[in-house]
Design an enzyme around this catalytic site. Sequence first.
Site, mmCIF file in Angstrom:
data_model
loop_
_atom_site.group_PDB
_atom_site.id
_atom_site.type_symbol
_atom_site.label_atom_id
_atom_site.label_comp_id
_atom_site.label_asym_id
_atom_site.label_seq_id
_atom_site.Cartn_x
_atom_site.Cartn_y
_atom_site.Cartn_z
ATOM 1 N N HIS A 189 0.832 -1.206 0.000
ATOM 2 C CA HIS A 189 0.000 0.000 0.000
ATOM 3 C C HIS A 189 0.865 1.255 0.000
ATOM 4 O O HIS A 189 2.066 1.214 0.265
ATOM 5 C CB HIS A 189 -0.945 0.009 1.207
ATOM 6 C CG HIS A 189 -0.218 0.077 2.510
ATOM 7 N ND1 HIS A 189 0.306 -1.027 3.139
ATOM 8 C CD2 HIS A 189 0.104 1.132 3.301
ATOM 9 C CE1 HIS A 189 0.909 -0.671 4.253
ATOM 10 N NE2 HIS A 189 0.807 0.643 4.383
ATOM 11 N N ASP A 191 0.844 4.917 1.900
ATOM 12 C CA ASP A 191 0.198 5.492 3.099
ATOM 13 C C ASP A 191 -0.694 6.688 2.774
ATOM 14 O O ASP A 191 -1.732 6.884 3.395
ATOM 15 C CB ASP A 191 1.252 5.886 4.139
ATOM 16 C CG ASP A 191 1.808 4.671 4.858
ATOM 17 O OD1 ASP A 191 1.303 3.545 4.641
ATOM 18 O OD2 ASP A 191 2.776 4.844 5.630
ATOM 19 N N HIS A 247 4.877 0.094 -0.078
ATOM 20 C CA HIS A 247 5.516 -0.851 0.858
ATOM 21 C C HIS A 247 4.547 -1.904 1.358
ATOM 22 O O HIS A 247 3.333 -1.791 1.182
ATOM 23 C CB HIS A 247 6.124 -0.090 2.045
ATOM 24 C CG HIS A 247 5.120 0.700 2.829
ATOM 25 N ND1 HIS A 247 4.789 1.998 2.516
ATOM 26 C CD2 HIS A 247 4.352 0.387 3.905
ATOM 27 C CE1 HIS A 247 3.884 2.449 3.369
ATOM 28 N NE2 HIS A 247 3.591 1.480 4.222
ATOM 29 N N ARG A 257 5.485 -8.873 17.318
ATOM 30 C CA ARG A 257 6.163 -7.676 16.798
ATOM 31 C C ARG A 257 5.385 -6.438 17.245
ATOM 32 O O ARG A 257 4.178 -6.331 17.010
ATOM 33 C CB ARG A 257 6.161 -7.767 15.275
ATOM 34 C CG ARG A 257 6.692 -6.562 14.499
ATOM 35 C CD ARG A 257 6.184 -6.726 13.077
ATOM 36 N NE ARG A 257 6.896 -5.976 12.066
ATOM 37 C CZ ARG A 257 6.527 -4.786 11.602
ATOM 38 N NH1 ARG A 257 5.476 -4.177 12.111
ATOM 39 N NH2 ARG A 257 7.197 -4.227 10.617
HETATM 40 O O1 LIG Z 1 4.579 -1.779 10.950
HETATM 41 C C1 LIG Z 1 5.173 -1.491 9.906
HETATM 42 O O2 LIG Z 1 6.357 -1.780 9.706
HETATM 43 C C2 LIG Z 1 4.443 -0.771 8.800
HETATM 44 C C3 LIG Z 1 2.985 -0.599 8.991
HETATM 45 C C4 LIG Z 1 2.368 0.157 7.865
HETATM 46 O O3 LIG Z 1 2.820 0.114 6.754
HETATM 47 C C5 LIG Z 1 1.207 1.005 8.100
HETATM 48 O O4 LIG Z 1 0.662 1.010 9.216
HETATM 49 O O5 LIG Z 1 0.795 1.704 7.167
HETATM 50 FE FE LIG Z 2 2.070 1.764 5.617
#
Ligand SMILES: O=C(O)CCC(=O)C(=O)O
Ligand SMILES: [Fe+2]
EC number: 1.14.11.-
Length: 278
Positions: A189, A191, A247, A257
């Site tokens: 996606h 952001d 990403h 995590r």
């Molecule tokens: O937690 C991560 O490494 C990325 C999370 C992410 O891409 C997001 O919340 O948009």
């Molecule tokens: Fe993200």
Amino acid sequence: MTLPLPQRPCPCPDSPNPHLSCCFLFLQPVQVTEPALAPSPGRVWASGLGNCLSPGLSLPGCTPRKCGRGVTDTVITREEAERIRSIAEKGLSLGGSDGGASILDLHSGALSVGKHFVNLYRYFGDKIQNIFSEEDFQLYREVRRKVQLTIAEAFGISAASLHLTKPTFFSRINSTEARTAHDEYWHAHVDKVTYGSFDYTSLLYLSDYLEDFGGGRFVFMEEGANKTVEPRAGRVSFFTSGSENLHRVEKVRWGTRYAITIAFSCNPDHGIQDPAFP
Ligand SMILES: O=C(O)CCC(=O)C(=O)O
Ligand SMILES: [Fe+2]
């Protein structure tokens, strides 16, 4: 392998803003373990690719020298990361998704519970004051401030032009199978598309890849050359939120995590206050 220093200017051909250029920018050379990008302590790494034309970035003081990315291990200490992780643990222990991905948003109060979300502040009322402390919120503010300054410095913009925006949330991911779409964190996606108000995204990692969990690396997707960030407690990854930084997160295979997302908008109308002790 060591990545080279800045190579060439690479203006966005269709950029309305001649100051934006869009190729790789390596602020400092950094050790790379293929296929993962793992900045050595003390190093800031940044690169950018493609189009960085989010309209928000043209607001005064908020236009980056280059669109791109950075990773640093020196802005947030491991001790701070552990303290902030304990806020996430306390909050998320009150709920948790039935699937593998839970969030806690201290600003809105959203907390994953089962297949839904509750408003933590409404649900727990005054009891929440026995769970979180004023120091927890001070720590959030301090971390937000340091990340904001880091982004401003790395991109050559004014820190005052950055406004904390929503959502700002802790995430806890484990290998439990997804139950709802909210648990499907692994999709690629952008952001800016997902969250609308984001112009600069940051992720502060609160646990260690391969120590606390397996899988769960962050992947910048680039044709033929994905770049991977290995989470580790105290590591901050930050990037312009547009399509230049498509990403995804690898599925977590084992363990748990933790991370926190702290993002900024250039538009003051999209700004929110820091989360405050209720
Ligand atoms: O937690 C991560 O490494 C990325 C999370 C992410 O891409 C997001 O919340 O948009
Ligand atoms: Fe993200």
